[in-house]
Structure formats: structure tokens, C-alpha cells
Design an enzyme around this catalytic site. Structure first.
Site, PDB file in Angstrom:
ATOM      1  N   GLU A   1       0.846  -1.186   0.000  1.00 23.95           N
ATOM      2  CA  GLU A   1       0.000   0.000   0.000  1.00 23.95           C
ATOM      3  C   GLU A   1       0.888   1.245   0.000  1.00 23.95           C
ATOM      4  OE1 GLU A   1      -3.728   1.808   2.606  1.00 23.95           O
ATOM      5  OE2 GLU A   1      -2.159   0.668   3.636  1.00 23.95           O
TER       6      GLU A   1
ATOM      7  N   LYS B   1     -10.506   0.298  -1.167  1.00 21.57           N
ATOM      8  CA  LYS B   1     -10.395   0.074   0.283  1.00 21.57           C
ATOM      9  C   LYS B   1     -11.656   0.550   0.998  1.00 21.57           C
ATOM     10  CE  LYS B   1      -7.234   0.981   4.159  1.00 21.57           C
ATOM     11  NZ  LYS B   1      -5.985   1.684   4.556  1.00 21.57           N
TER      12      LYS B   1
ATOM     13  N   CYS C   1      -4.678  -3.250   4.199  1.00 15.44           N
ATOM     14  CA  CYS C   1      -4.281  -2.735   5.509  1.00 15.44           C
ATOM     15  C   CYS C   1      -5.369  -2.869   6.585  1.00 15.44           C
ATOM     16  CB  CYS C   1      -3.798  -1.290   5.373  1.00 15.44           C
ATOM     17  SG  CYS C   1      -2.669  -0.774   6.705  1.00 15.44           S
TER      18      CYS C   1
END
Length: 502
Positions: free
Chosen positions: A80, A179, A213
Site C-alpha cells: 500500500e 479500500k 491494511c
């Protein structure tokens, strides 16, 4: 000697068998990248300056892609923020974004770069994959225009998404993921997608899912991909800041792979000033390869073999009933020496391990944690505690936890218990940790001195006990059962960022 006519079918059968066998395993690569960051001016740069910075990072990533392909890897995951970093406002991020289409368009940017407008980053990533015959996974930014007909449209007339992309060996875009769980502050740069996306794609070496993440701590999309979509391998792109004692990257990501019984390819950014390091290739039975380096600013390439279908592998541990053992035993002893300690703002109930060996119980709310242990030597200068936490974590996100932990304290002062510590001297001849968990989502962690994993040195029994196999080969920082009660989480935040003035 077989006649040639008889030999040919045998050869064909052998080749077919070898091809079938090859599809049962694959070589995975992850690259931990020391990102070249933009100047933190807060002002937008020109598109050419933005591309110049991204090309500097892609120069490094391309070197890793070529080396991974040279070593026979089938897929490589990069981190990321790996192409442009994270020093942005919403406005200053915009020159780095591209319009990323839905993969259903059947697009190879390397051979048709202008089909959807300027896309130099996607073109280059596509060519990396195509020219090296390897799947390439990267994180970039997606932009989508909107107008007043959309009541959720931001004031600047666009959505901005933190986005993962996957290109196959021909350079075709095969996956795009926006995300869903933005970390603290990210919503000032990016928008939430209107709905969580469960993105999967098929390969000759298994079914893959992808997320980013902070997503790993929540039910959607992470658990959905494994339990409902039945992926074999998760691609996990992250910019993970390590937090001891439970949330260092290698520790938690390996535990998640074991708890979910799935492969995880975790690529972290590398920035020691922000405690960012820790990448790995994890199987359900433990780490196949990992790296944790706080000493240098170098990137690092990891390559390891994985089972393409881990649920079919005899090496994959069986499913666990996480509270079976703990519910079958009573409280081992009445404990008059409990005290409260803070771990990452969460109030744990602790009791000290005062003897070289013994049996202890500590409880908080509905969670009782049981420990049986023997130390190799009880040192006067080190203190260990058994701790329990059952509650809502509210720092940098809100999520409900149940945690049982055997934990080293930084000093003999009990008020320090729960604070980060990286080194220890005490080894254990055995430990067995269990808890009355109210969830089936429990992630087993064992962390040694120096932030080292312990693959192959512990096991989780079907009844929920986390046990050492033959004692600890290195001094122990923590053995932890990290449980998540997703059904007690607050609702997801507003899925659309506040409107931005033009």
C-alpha cells in the site's frame, strides 16, 4: 524397452501428471518497499512531476518484479502507498490518480494504453506483468467523476479511492479493489466506496481475494472473502505501523492466516521512522518466509512456495472450537492479586506469574483466560503476567476484542505491564493458554524476543488451547489469543466523505 507407440502415451501421462502436480503449489513473492516520498508541501504538483515521482518508485518495484520472475515466482505483491507515498491532502493527491476501469472491460494497458484516457501508471504495471510473465499486484489511486445528480457526490466533483490492482501474466487488468475500512485520517484524502467490495479472481494456482491494511481487522471484506467467497489466498497490501505487544505486522498477519486457515501474502511499506516494517508469506500452518527490519532502510524481497489450495493440504491445521477446553474447566484458583494495566488504551485485567510454574486464571466480563506454564528459569529481573480484555477498542478505529495473553512486562514495576517491549530473557519449558471466547474468530500469536516469529514451535488444539510443542527455543515476549467479536462492532462509518468545497 517399450516400443515407441507404447512409450508416447506414457510420456503424455507423465507430463499431464506433472502439470497437475505443479498446479497444487506455486511460488509467491512479496516486496517490502522503502517508498520514495513526495515533498510535504500540501500543494498540488503538475501531472508530470507526479508521474516523475511515481516512476522513481516503479523503477524500484520493477527491479523486484524482474528478480521475482527470474526466481520463478508466479505472483508478486507490492505494498500500500508503494507508488506515491502518503504525504497528501485531498487536493495534492489528485495529480497522482488515474481512472481505473472495472476489469470486466477486458483491458491490457500495456498494448492499449490510451483506451480509457491517460493511464501511464497502469500501462507500466501492465507491462511489468506482461514482459515478465508474472502476476503483479500494486496499490494506486482511482478517481471517478460525479455530479449533482448523485446526492453523495463530493463538492469537488469526484470520488477518490485507495485502490489495489492486479495484472495477470498477459498484462490484463483482472482485479480492482477500493479500500473499505479507511484508517484514521485517510478519509481526508479518500472516499469510502458506497458498498464493501468482495473482489476475487481465479488463477491456475488457486482462487485469490484482495484487501488493504486496516481491512484485516473487520468482517467486511476480509472474513467474507474467506468464509463466503472461499478464496485460497489473500493478497494483503499494507502500510502497517507496528504496535507491540499484539499488533506487529508479522505477528498479527501470520496469526490471521492461521486463524482463518488461508494463505496470506502480506507486503508492507518500509519506513523505520514510522515503525513500518514486517512483510511475509504465510500459510495456515505458519510463516513460510517473513522479514522484520528496523535497522536499515532497505527494501526486501521474499519468495516462498505455498499450497495452491490450503484447505486440501494435510499441513493445514484442523478447525478449532476456541472455547471448548476453557468452558470444560472451572476457575483454577481464586486470584487475590489482580490489577489493571493498559495496552493501547484498553484496560486489561492482569495477574502476575509469581512462581516458576503453575496454573492461573484471570477473568474480565464474559472472558476467562486459563494458563498452565513452566518457566525454564524464574528470573528476578523479569515479570510476566496473564491478562484478559473483553471490550470495545476505541483508539484509531472501533472494534470489539476478546484477548487472552501471556505477556512480558518492560520492568519489574507492575505499572509498566502492557507497555511495548521487544526483548526478553526468559524461556518457557511449556505453556498452554485458552479462553472462554464468545467468537469463532480467534488469531493465535507467539512472539519471541527481537520480534521474531515461532513457526513450527507451537500448536493450536481442536479444543482451543494454544500450546508450545517442546518449550520455547527463544525468550518469549508474548503468547496471545486475539479474538474478534464482529457482531459487537459499531456500524461502519459514513461511507462517503464529507463534501469538499470546489
Amino acid at each position: 524397452m517399450l516400443p515407441s507407440q507404447a512409450l508416447l502415451p506414457a510420456v503424455v501421462f507423465a507430463l499431464t501428471a506433472l502439470q497437475a502436480l505443479a498446479s497444487d503449489t506455486f511460488l509467491a513473492a512479496v516486496y517490502e518497499h522503502a517508498v520514495i516520498l513526495p515533498d510535504p508541501t500540501g500543494q498540488p504538483v503538475s501531472p508530470s512531476d507526479a508521474l516523475a515521482l511515481m516512476n522513481k518508485n516503479m523503477d524500484v518495484l520493477e527491479g523486484a518484479v524482474k528478480e521475482a520472475a527470474r526466481q520463478g515466482a508466479h505472483i508478486i505483491v507490492t505494498p500500500e502507498d508503494g507508488i506515491y507515498g502518503w504525504r497528501f491532502t485531498r487536493e495534492s493527491l489528485y495529480p497522482y490518480l488515474e481512472d481505473i476501469p472495472d476489469p470486466v472491460v477486458n483491458w491490457i494497458p500495456c498494448t492499449d494504453p490510451s483506451r480509457f484516457g491517460p493511464a501511464p501508471v497502469q500501462e507500466r504495471l501492465s507491462c511489468m506483468a506482461r514482459n515478465n510473465s508474472i502476476y503483479v499486484v500494486a496499490n494506486i489511486g482511482d478517481k471517478k467523476p460525479c455530479d449533482s445528480s448523485d446526492p453523495s457526490c463530493p463538492g469537488d466533483g469526484r470520488y477518490q479511492y485507495n485502490t489495489d490492482v492486479v495484472f495477470d501474466t498477459q498484462g490484463k487488468l483482472v482485479a480492482r479493489y477500493h479500500k473499505y475500512n479507511l484508517f484514521e485520517g485517510e478519509s481526508r484524502q479518500f472516499n469510502f466506496p458506497k458498498e464493501p467490495e468482495a473482489v476475487t479472481f481465479e488463477t491456475p494456482f488457486g482462487k485469490f481475494g484482495i484487501f488493504t491494511c486496516f481491512d484485516i481487522l473487520f468482517y467486511e471484506p476480509a472474513v467474507v472473502l474467506v468464509n463466503k467467497m472461499q478464496v485460497d489466498t489473500v493478497l494483503f497490501l499494507t502500510a502497517w505501523m507496528n504496535v507491540l505487544p499484539f499488533l506487529t505486522a508479522v505477528q498479527f498477519h501470520s496469526a490471521w492466516a492461521m486463524g482463518m486457515r488461508v494463505n496470506v501474502l502480506a507486503a508492507n511499506t518500509h519506513n523505520t521512522s514510522m515503525e513500518m516494517t514486517g512483510s511475509g508469506i504465510y500459510a495456515p500452518a505458519g510463516a513460510r518466509a517473513y522479514s522484520y527490519n528496523m535497522k536499515t532502510e532497505d527494501g526486501h524481497l521474499l519468495i516462498a512456495k505455498l499450497d495452491a489450495h490450503p484447505h486440501l493440504s494435510p499441513a493445514t491445521p484442523p478447525a478449532v472450537n476456541w472455547n471448548s477446553y476453557a468452558l470444560s474447566v472451572g476457575r483454577f484458583s481464586q486470584n487475590d492479586h489482580e490489577f489493571t494495566g493498559i495496552i493501547f488504551e484498553d484496560p486489561f485485567t492482569f495477574t502476575e506469574l509469581t512462581k516458576p510454574g503453575g496454573i492461573l486464571t484471570v477473568c474480565q466480563k464474559d472472558l476467562c483466560c486459563h494458563l498452565t506454564y513452566n518457566m525454564a528459569e524464574k528470573r528476578d529481573d523479569e515479570v510476566y503476567v496473564l491478562g484478559a480484555f473483553d471490550g470495545l477498542h476505541v483508539v484509531e478505529g472501533q472494534y470489539y476484542l476478546q484477548i487472552c495473553t501471556l505477556l512480558k512486562c518492560p520492568s519489574t514495576n507492575l505499572s509498566t505491564c502492557g507497555q511495548p517491549v521487544e526483548t526478553a530473557q526468559t524461556k518457557f519449558e511449556m505453556f498452554s493458554l485458552s479462553g472462554t471466547f464468545g467468537t469463532s474468530y480467534v488469531f493465535p500469536e507467539v512472539l519471541y524476543s527481537g520480534v521474531q516469529l515461532a513457526p513450527g514451535e507451537f500448536k493450536v488444539l481442536r479444543d482451543g488451547r494454544l500450546k508450545s510443542k517442546h518449550g520455547t527455543s527463544k525468550p518469549l515476549i508474548t503468547a496471545t489469543l486475539f479474538g474478534r467479536l464482529y457482531e459487537k462492532d459499531p456500524p461502519h462509518p459514513l461511507r462517503i466523505s464529507p463534501k469538499v468545497s470546489p
